[in-house]
Design a protein around this motif. Structure first.
Motif, short mmCIF file in Angstrom:
data_model
loop_
_atom_site.label_atom_id
_atom_site.label_comp_id
_atom_site.label_asym_id
_atom_site.label_seq_id
_atom_site.Cartn_x
_atom_site.Cartn_y
_atom_site.Cartn_z
N LEU A 189 0.79 -1.08 0.00
CA LEU A 189 -0.09 0.09 -0.03
C LEU A 189 0.94 1.27 0.10
N ASN A 190 0.62 2.13 -0.72
CA ASN A 190 1.01 3.49 -0.77
C ASN A 190 0.50 4.32 0.36
N THR A 191 1.27 3.95 1.53
CA THR A 191 0.58 4.89 2.69
C THR A 191 0.84 6.52 2.72
N SER A 192 1.84 7.02 1.96
CA SER A 192 1.79 8.30 2.00
C SER A 192 0.76 8.96 1.24
N LYS A 193 0.26 8.17 0.15
CA LYS A 193 -0.93 8.68 -0.49
C LYS A 193 -2.25 8.66 0.23
N ALA A 194 -2.51 7.43 0.87
CA ALA A 194 -3.47 6.95 1.66
C ALA A 194 -3.68 8.10 2.87
N ILE A 195 -2.54 8.52 3.63
CA ILE A 195 -2.54 9.56 4.52
C ILE A 195 -2.73 11.11 3.88
N ALA A 196 -2.34 11.23 3.06
CA ALA A 196 -2.74 12.36 2.32
C ALA A 196 -4.18 12.63 1.68
N TYR A 197 -4.74 11.51 1.34
CA TYR A 197 -6.21 11.34 1.19
C TYR A 197 -6.93 11.72 2.57
N CYS A 198 -6.32 11.36 3.67
CA CYS A 198 -7.01 11.62 5.15
C CYS A 198 -6.89 13.24 5.24
N ALA A 199 -5.94 13.71 4.93
CA ALA A 199 -5.79 15.04 5.31
C ALA A 199 -6.82 15.85 4.32
N VAL A 200 -6.86 15.48 3.38
CA VAL A 200 -7.65 16.21 2.27
C VAL A 200 -9.23 16.11 2.84
N GLN A 201 -9.52 14.80 3.36
CA GLN A 201 -10.98 14.69 3.96
C GLN A 201 -11.26 15.22 5.31
N ALA A 202 -10.07 15.45 6.16
CA ALA A 202 -10.10 16.11 7.33
C ALA A 202 -10.37 17.66 6.96
N ASP A 203 -9.64 18.32 6.03
CA ASP A 203 -9.67 19.49 5.85
C ASP A 203 -11.21 19.87 5.38
N LYS A 204 -11.82 19.14 4.62
CA LYS A 204 -13.30 19.19 4.15
C LYS A 204 -14.30 19.25 5.27
N THR A 205 -13.81 18.43 6.37
CA THR A 205 -14.74 18.48 7.47
C THR A 205 -14.34 19.65 8.37
N LEU A 206 -13.31 20.07 8.38
CA LEU A 206 -13.22 21.03 9.11
C LEU A 206 -13.90 22.35 8.62
N LYS A 207 -14.02 22.57 7.43
CA LYS A 207 -14.96 23.51 6.63
C LYS A 207 -16.39 23.32 7.08
N LEU A 208 -16.71 22.22 7.59
CA LEU A 208 -18.37 22.08 7.69
C LEU A 208 -18.64 22.16 9.24
N ILE A 209 -17.80 22.29 10.01
CA ILE A 209 -18.17 22.11 11.45
C ILE A 209 -18.79 23.54 11.94
N PRO A 210 -19.91 23.33 12.78
CA PRO A 210 -20.60 24.82 13.30
C PRO A 210 -19.77 25.40 14.30
N ALA A 211 -20.32 26.66 14.75
CA ALA A 211 -19.53 27.28 15.50
C ALA A 211 -19.93 27.20 16.87
N ASP A 212 -20.96 26.31 17.16
CA ASP A 212 -21.54 26.37 18.63
C ASP A 212 -20.87 25.12 19.32
N SER A 213 -21.40 24.49 20.44
CA SER A 213 -20.69 23.70 21.23
C SER A 213 -20.89 22.27 21.01
N ILE A 214 -21.83 22.17 20.12
CA ILE A 214 -22.16 20.85 19.55
C ILE A 214 -21.39 20.59 18.24
N ASN A 215 -20.29 20.63 18.07
CA ASN A 215 -19.49 20.66 17.12
C ASN A 215 -18.30 19.47 16.60
N ILE A 216 -18.38 18.44 17.36
CA ILE A 216 -17.49 17.34 17.01
C ILE A 216 -18.26 16.31 16.21
N PRO A 217 -17.52 15.80 15.06
CA PRO A 217 -18.18 15.06 14.03
C PRO A 217 -18.23 13.53 14.66
N ARG A 218 -19.31 12.80 14.50
CA ARG A 218 -19.44 11.36 14.95
C ARG A 218 -19.76 10.62 13.72
#
Length: 405
Positions: A24-53
């Motif tokens: 497995l190309n682990t560097s590529k898979a980890i880079a994919y995770c970073a892209v997805q995590a960055d997408k999620t950060l942009k979707l997070i609301p500003a209130d206290s109920i803000n942790i993705p489940r």
């Protein structure tokens, strides 16, 4: 068409897995995770109920939770792992922010056993990567809080200190998930906390080893004990198919937990047991090595998979491959882990454009009708943990090396 598609995918996976040189190309898979995590950060609301489940099947929107939810530590843990894998400071900043939201858990009365999931996955990873002394104090306080749930008459930590169906409250219940939370106690005992924390963790692991498993080394989900005498009352399930079935994620907690217990204690009994609970899990997997949600569901193959269990086991197998004294087993465990990660990193299991999680096809609580065939944050956590461990091994490093340093 679906049947033919599944057969085609199975044939491809069998072809890949027949080639022992597949890597497995682990560097590529980890880079994919970073892209997805960055997408999620942009979707997070500003209130206290803000942790993705979780994201339900076919949806794009996360369900967000507050810090008291048992899954609250996985998102900051994911961010710490993404920071470790990419060295991008924005993930470190966000990991710190979301970890700090959980701080009150270390200072309030324990309301369940999940402080390891919550505070060790967050602050534990943060301290490992930064050595921030504030984090250390929170981890030590959390361990002391978790220890208040220990019942010396039973020998285990109470999992749910409140009425839960079929747990015969106020008797003492312990679920197999609790094996993971012992790492918090082991760590604290070696980093300024009381020696008693180590003794509690060992007692819990040994008592669970004695009472929580069938003769074939498959795990029950929950055991209920008499809180005064310590006698075992019954063994049941809460999230599996049946009391006597092998719930996939429950077995994965056992595999991960006993490998970790051996690492922390060097007690050969824990290593032997880790191998036994692992081997029974590995022998009945589907071709792509991603388990059905419960190994004994009679409707297999027409039932959901559980990518979260696969992620947990892949990570545990990589550690176990470095701990076992049996060279043949070490090779099998390493190869199986890599094959699991190849499957999880395929278009069949990665979320990609479907949503901003890392993975699809996890199952949370099927009997309760919740999080079935969904994207779930703890699947993402163990997936990226396993990717990082594999990358370290591919580079000839210990899995305990910090890639961000």
């Amino acid at each position: 068409m679906t049947v033919f598609r599944n057969l085609f995918l199975t044939a491809i996976l069998l072809f890949i897995f027949s080639d022992g040189n597949a890597q497995l190309n682990t560097s590529k898979a980890i880079a994919y995770c970073a892209v997805q995590a960055d997408k999620t950060l942009k979707l997070i609301p500003a209130d206290s109920i803000n942790i993705p489940r979780n994201i339900e099947q076919g949806q794009k929107q996360w369900r967000f939770i507050g810090y008291k939810d048992w899954c609250s530590g996985f998102w900051p843990g994911v961010l710490w792992y993404v920071y470790e894998g990419t060295h991008q400071l924005k993930f470190k900043t966000e990991a710190d922010k979301f970890s700090r939201e959980l701080t009150p858990l270390s200072m309030m009365k324990a309301f369940d056993h999940d402080l390891g999931f919550q505070l060790f996955n967050s602050f534990g990873n943060g301290y490992r990567l930064t050595k921030n002394p504030e984090y250390k104090q929170i981890i030590l306080a959390a361990a002391d809080t978790l220890a208040t749930l220990f019942n010396p008459k039973v020998g285990t930590i109470l999992s749910w200190p409140r009425p839960v169906a079929n747990m015969e409250w106020p008797q003492h219940n312990t679920i197999i998930d609790n094996m993971i939370n012992l790492e918090l106690l082991f760590w604290a005992s070696k980093n300024g906390g009381s020696k008693r924390l180590y003794d509690i963790a060992v007692s819990h692991a040994k008592t669970t080893m004695k009472n929580h498993f069938r003769p074939d080394y498959t795990s029950y989900h929950a055991v209920v004990y008499d809180k005064e005498t310590g006698q075992k009352i019954k063994a049941v399930t809460h999230q599996g198919y049946a009391d006597d079935s092998m719930w996939a994620r429950g077995q994965s907690w056992a595999i991960y937990g006993y490998a970790m217990c051996y690492r922390e204690t060097k007690d050969p009994a824990f290593l032997d047991f880790a191998e036994k609970v692992t081997d029974v899990y590995l022998k009945d997997l589907p071709a792509d090595l991603i388990p059905y949600w419960d190994f004994n569901d009679p409707a297999i193959p027409n039932v959901p998979r559980d990518a979260s269990a696969a992620g947990v086991v892949a990570s545990a197998l990589l550690e176990l491959s470095t701990l076992t004294k049996n060279k043949a087993k070490a090779k099998v465990y390493r190869k199986k882990a890599e094959q699991m990660l190849i499957s999880l990193s395929s278009g069949q299991y990665q979320s990609r454009e479907k949503n901003s999680a890392f993975l699809l096809h996890s199952t949370g609580h099927k009997p309760n009708g919740s999080e079935i065939d969904a994207s779930i944050i703890y699947a993402d956590y163990y997936y990226i943990e396993a990717l990082l461990r594999l990358k370290k091994l591919q580079k000839g490093l210990s899995i305990y090396t910090n890639l961000s340093s």
